[in-house]
Motif scaffolding. Structure first.
Motif, PDB file in Angstrom:
ATOM      1  N   ARG A 232      -2.775  -4.837   7.325  1.00 25.45           N
ATOM      2  CA  ARG A 232      -1.466  -5.233   7.840  1.00 25.45           C
ATOM      3  C   ARG A 232      -1.025  -6.553   7.235  1.00 25.45           C
ATOM      4  O   ARG A 232       0.159  -6.740   6.921  1.00 25.45           O
ATOM      5  CB  ARG A 232      -1.534  -5.319   9.365  1.00 25.45           C
ATOM      6  CG  ARG A 232      -1.539  -3.934  10.001  1.00 25.45           C
ATOM      7  CD  ARG A 232      -2.021  -3.859  11.423  1.00 25.45           C
ATOM      8  NE  ARG A 232      -1.437  -4.715  12.405  1.00 25.45           N
ATOM      9  CZ  ARG A 232      -1.066  -4.334  13.629  1.00 25.45           C
ATOM     10  NH1 ARG A 232      -1.168  -3.051  13.977  1.00 25.45           N
ATOM     11  NH2 ARG A 232      -0.601  -5.187  14.506  1.00 25.45           N
ATOM     12  N   ALA A 233      -1.976  -7.477   7.053  1.00 23.64           N
ATOM     13  CA  ALA A 233      -1.637  -8.772   6.480  1.00 23.64           C
ATOM     14  C   ALA A 233      -1.179  -8.643   5.031  1.00 23.64           C
ATOM     15  O   ALA A 233      -0.315  -9.405   4.575  1.00 23.64           O
ATOM     16  CB  ALA A 233      -2.843  -9.708   6.554  1.00 23.64           C
ATOM     17  N   MET A 234      -1.745  -7.678   4.317  1.00 23.78           N
ATOM     18  CA  MET A 234      -1.455  -7.510   2.898  1.00 23.78           C
ATOM     19  C   MET A 234      -0.556  -6.307   2.626  1.00 23.78           C
ATOM     20  O   MET A 234      -0.438  -5.878   1.479  1.00 23.78           O
ATOM     21  CB  MET A 234      -2.773  -7.340   2.135  1.00 23.78           C
ATOM     22  CG  MET A 234      -3.773  -8.473   2.346  1.00 23.78           C
ATOM     23  SD  MET A 234      -3.196 -10.044   1.692  1.00 23.78           S
ATOM     24  CE  MET A 234      -3.316  -9.718  -0.060  1.00 23.78           C
ATOM     25  N   ALA A 235       0.089  -5.788   3.673  1.00 24.63           N
ATOM     26  CA  ALA A 235       0.873  -4.558   3.523  1.00 24.63           C
ATOM     27  C   ALA A 235       1.941  -4.699   2.444  1.00 24.63           C
ATOM     28  O   ALA A 235       2.801  -5.589   2.522  1.00 24.63           O
ATOM     29  CB  ALA A 235       1.516  -4.189   4.850  1.00 24.63           C
ATOM     30  N   PRO A 236       1.923  -3.848   1.422  1.00 26.42           N
ATOM     31  CA  PRO A 236       2.893  -3.929   0.331  1.00 26.42           C
ATOM     32  C   PRO A 236       4.152  -3.125   0.637  1.00 26.42           C
ATOM     33  O   PRO A 236       4.178  -2.340   1.592  1.00 26.42           O
ATOM     34  CB  PRO A 236       2.117  -3.293  -0.825  1.00 26.42           C
ATOM     35  CG  PRO A 236       1.286  -2.241  -0.151  1.00 26.42           C
ATOM     36  CD  PRO A 236       0.903  -2.811   1.187  1.00 26.42           C
ATOM     37  N   PRO A 237       5.203  -3.317  -0.145  1.00 24.30           N
ATOM     38  CA  PRO A 237       6.367  -2.433  -0.045  1.00 24.30           C
ATOM     39  C   PRO A 237       5.923  -0.988  -0.278  1.00 24.30           C
ATOM     40  O   PRO A 237       5.015  -0.725  -1.068  1.00 24.30           O
ATOM     41  CB  PRO A 237       7.286  -2.928  -1.159  1.00 24.30           C
ATOM     42  CG  PRO A 237       6.863  -4.337  -1.416  1.00 24.30           C
ATOM     43  CD  PRO A 237       5.383  -4.367  -1.166  1.00 24.30           C
ATOM     44  N   ALA A 238       6.547  -0.067   0.425  1.00 25.19           N
ATOM     45  CA  ALA A 238       6.124   1.326   0.337  1.00 25.19           C
ATOM     46  C   ALA A 238       7.342   2.225   0.156  1.00 25.19           C
ATOM     47  O   ALA A 238       8.401   1.979   0.746  1.00 25.19           O
ATOM     48  CB  ALA A 238       5.368   1.731   1.596  1.00 25.19           C
ATOM     49  N   PRO A 239       7.217   3.282  -0.637  1.00 23.37           N
ATOM     50  CA  PRO A 239       8.317   4.236  -0.790  1.00 23.37           C
ATOM     51  C   PRO A 239       8.578   4.974   0.515  1.00 23.37           C
ATOM     52  O   PRO A 239       7.647   5.274   1.267  1.00 23.37           O
ATOM     53  CB  PRO A 239       7.822   5.175  -1.893  1.00 23.37           C
ATOM     54  CG  PRO A 239       6.330   5.054  -1.859  1.00 23.37           C
ATOM     55  CD  PRO A 239       6.042   3.647  -1.443  1.00 23.37           C
ATOM     56  N   THR A 240       9.828   5.272   0.779  1.00 16.30           N
ATOM     57  CA  THR A 240      10.190   5.916   2.047  1.00 16.30           C
ATOM     58  C   THR A 240       9.666   7.345   2.152  1.00 16.30           C
ATOM     59  O   THR A 240       9.588   7.895   3.249  1.00 16.30           O
ATOM     60  CB  THR A 240      11.723   5.924   2.220  1.00 16.30           C
ATOM     61  OG1 THR A 240      12.323   6.551   1.077  1.00 16.30           O
ATOM     62  CG2 THR A 240      12.255   4.500   2.340  1.00 16.30           C
ATOM     63  N   ASP A 241       9.304   7.946   1.016  1.00 15.74           N
ATOM     64  CA  ASP A 241       8.825   9.327   1.049  1.00 15.74           C
ATOM     65  C   ASP A 241       7.313   9.422   1.195  1.00 15.74           C
ATOM     66  O   ASP A 241       6.741  10.500   1.053  1.00 15.74           O
ATOM     67  CB  ASP A 241       9.270  10.069  -0.215  1.00 15.74           C
ATOM     68  CG  ASP A 241       8.624   9.509  -1.485  1.00 15.74           C
ATOM     69  OD1 ASP A 241       8.174   8.341  -1.462  1.00 15.74           O
ATOM     70  OD2 ASP A 241       8.581  10.233  -2.499  1.00 15.74           O
ATOM     71  N   LEU A 242       6.656   8.309   1.502  1.00 20.38           N
ATOM     72  CA  LEU A 242       5.205   8.342   1.660  1.00 20.38           C
ATOM     73  C   LEU A 242       4.859   9.072   2.959  1.00 20.38           C
ATOM     74  O   LEU A 242       5.253   8.643   4.045  1.00 20.38           O
ATOM     75  CB  LEU A 242       4.644   6.922   1.688  1.00 20.38           C
ATOM     76  CG  LEU A 242       3.116   6.806   1.657  1.00 20.38           C
ATOM     77  CD1 LEU A 242       2.579   7.184   0.279  1.00 20.38           C
ATOM     78  CD2 LEU A 242       2.685   5.389   2.021  1.00 20.38           C
ATOM     79  N   PRO A 243       4.091  10.161   2.892  1.00 19.88           N
ATOM     80  CA  PRO A 243       3.774  10.923   4.109  1.00 19.88           C
ATOM     81  C   PRO A 243       2.821  10.152   5.027  1.00 19.88           C
ATOM     82  O   PRO A 243       2.130   9.234   4.594  1.00 19.88           O
ATOM     83  CB  PRO A 243       3.094  12.187   3.555  1.00 19.88           C
ATOM     84  CG  PRO A 243       3.451  12.248   2.110  1.00 19.88           C
ATOM     85  CD  PRO A 243       3.593  10.815   1.677  1.00 19.88           C
ATOM     86  N   PRO A 244       2.771  10.531   6.298  1.00 24.27           N
ATOM     87  CA  PRO A 244       1.827   9.893   7.232  1.00 24.27           C
ATOM     88  C   PRO A 244       0.382  10.103   6.791  1.00 24.27           C
ATOM     89  O   PRO A 244       0.026  11.154   6.254  1.00 24.27           O
ATOM     90  CB  PRO A 244       2.108  10.597   8.565  1.00 24.27           C
ATOM     91  CG  PRO A 244       3.462  11.192   8.411  1.00 24.27           C
ATOM     92  CD  PRO A 244       3.618  11.536   6.973  1.00 24.27           C
ATOM     93  N   THR A 245      -0.427   9.085   7.024  1.00 27.76           N
ATOM     94  CA  THR A 245      -1.840   9.121   6.648  1.00 27.76           C
ATOM     95  C   THR A 245      -2.693   8.753   7.847  1.00 27.76           C
ATOM     96  O   THR A 245      -2.343   7.842   8.603  1.00 27.76           O
ATOM     97  CB  THR A 245      -2.114   8.129   5.502  1.00 27.76           C
ATOM     98  OG1 THR A 245      -1.384   8.535   4.337  1.00 27.76           O
ATOM     99  CG2 THR A 245      -3.599   8.063   5.165  1.00 27.76           C
ATOM    100  N   ALA A 246      -3.797   9.458   8.032  1.00 25.12           N
ATOM    101  CA  ALA A 246      -4.744   9.146   9.099  1.00 25.12           C
ATOM    102  C   ALA A 246      -5.973   8.473   8.511  1.00 25.12           C
ATOM    103  O   ALA A 246      -6.482   8.893   7.463  1.00 25.12           O
ATOM    104  CB  ALA A 246      -5.150  10.411   9.851  1.00 25.12           C
ATOM    105  N   LEU A 247      -6.434   7.422   9.178  1.00 30.08           N
ATOM    106  CA  LEU A 247      -7.664   6.737   8.794  1.00 30.08           C
ATOM    107  C   LEU A 247      -8.665   6.833   9.939  1.00 30.08           C
ATOM    108  O   LEU A 247      -8.349   6.468  11.075  1.00 30.08           O
ATOM    109  CB  LEU A 247      -7.390   5.265   8.490  1.00 30.08           C
ATOM    110  CG  LEU A 247      -6.685   4.912   7.181  1.00 30.08           C
ATOM    111  CD1 LEU A 247      -6.452   3.408   7.123  1.00 30.08           C
ATOM    112  CD2 LEU A 247      -7.508   5.371   5.989  1.00 30.08           C
ATOM    113  N   HIS A 248      -9.853   7.310   9.649  1.00 35.25           N
ATOM    114  CA  HIS A 248     -10.937   7.361  10.621  1.00 35.25           C
ATOM    115  C   HIS A 248     -12.057   6.456  10.102  1.00 35.25           C
ATOM    116  O   HIS A 248     -12.706   6.780   9.101  1.00 35.25           O
ATOM    117  CB  HIS A 248     -11.446   8.791  10.804  1.00 35.25           C
ATOM    118  CG  HIS A 248     -10.431   9.719  11.380  1.00 35.25           C
ATOM    119  ND1 HIS A 248     -10.619  11.092  11.475  1.00 35.25           N
ATOM    120  CD2 HIS A 248      -9.203   9.481  11.920  1.00 35.25           C
ATOM    121  CE1 HIS A 248      -9.558  11.646  12.039  1.00 35.25           C
ATOM    122  NE2 HIS A 248      -8.681  10.697  12.316  1.00 35.25           N
ATOM    123  N   LEU A 249     -12.233   5.315  10.748  1.00 37.56           N
ATOM    124  CA  LEU A 249     -13.170   4.308  10.259  1.00 37.56           C
ATOM    125  C   LEU A 249     -14.309   4.086  11.249  1.00 37.56           C
ATOM    126  O   LEU A 249     -14.123   4.192  12.459  1.00 37.56           O
ATOM    127  CB  LEU A 249     -12.446   2.981  10.018  1.00 37.56           C
ATOM    128  CG  LEU A 249     -11.249   2.988   9.059  1.00 37.56           C
ATOM    129  CD1 LEU A 249     -10.669   1.585   8.938  1.00 37.56           C
ATOM    130  CD2 LEU A 249     -11.634   3.540   7.704  1.00 37.56           C
TER     131      LEU A 249
END
Length: 225
Positions: free
Chosen positions: A126-143
């Motif tokens: 979150r601290a380093m979150a870059p600009p992102a294209p609007t068409d980027l689909p949702p992603t799930a992270l399981h850590l």
């Protein structure tokens, strides 16, 4: 026990100094870091704050509660388990943690050693979150944190909102891809230059779904670095 002398008691009106009276003790910010994204039980906090003793953790939680930075809650499980979570004011310390991390990174020896908890990794994202294209689909992270015995799997999700990556705790709704991995490994992929394919080949990371989506996410962080 001697009375703790604070900066305020010593006549220092600097707000930064007075803030240190609340969160300047060793472990205080680490405990808050682990409570920003959601509640944790005492045992979870004890395992996340590597090296802290139960007595010190109890003391820090008590101090943080008295300051209004942390509060105790009851989980909705059948056991009605007691847990702790950052208050709205306490969650404001996320920007402080981000600034500290960025300040350290700009220093003469930015390398670090050891591991990252799942929540610490997500806060770094979150601290380093870059600009992102609007068409980027949702992603799930399981850590998960492999340093813990029988580590729980913590779920997070990424979406592109107003051309910025938003990373939040909780399950994703119809994600295009799900990444399951150890939190330190994921940190190395995003920030340490570990190739995604190498982590997969070693069995430390699994991609289910649209691989191209997660390659885009990794590429966004690499480009911003």
């Amino acid at each position: 026990m001697p009375v703790k002398r604070t900066y305020a008691h010593l006549g220092d009106a600097c707000r930064a100094a007075n803030a240190l009276d609340l969160v300047g003790d060793r472990w205080a910010l680490i405990v808050v870091r682990e409570l920003i994204l959601g509640p944790k039980r005492f045992v979870d906090l004890h395992e996340a704050a590597r090296g802290i003793t139960p007595a010190v953790l109890s003391d820090r939680l008590r101090s943080l509660q008295q300051a209004g930075i942390v509060e105790q809650v009851t989980l909705t499980d059948l056991a009605r388990t007691r847990a702790y979570v950052a208050t709205e004011w306490g969650r404001g310390l996320e920007t402080v943690l981000a600034a500290l991390g960025q300040w350290y990174f700009a220093g003469p020896a930015p390398d670090t050693h050891g591991g990252m908890t799942p929540d610490a990794t997500i806060l770094a994202m979150r601290a380093m979150a870059p600009p992102a294209p609007t068409d980027l689909p949702p992603t799930a992270l399981h850590l998960y944190d492999a340093r813990r015995p029988d580590p729980p799997l913590r779920q997070y999700h990424l979406t592109a909102v107003d051309q910025v990556l938003k990373i939040r705790a909780g399950a994703a709704q119809e994600p295009a891809v799900t990444v399951t991995t150890e939190s330190t490994v994921w940190s190395e992929v995003l920030f340490g230059g570990l190739p995604l394919a190498d982590a997969e080949r070693d069995g430390a990371l699994r991609v289910d779904g649209d691989r191209h989506t997660i390659e885009r996410v990794v590429g966004l962080y690499a480009a911003s670095a």
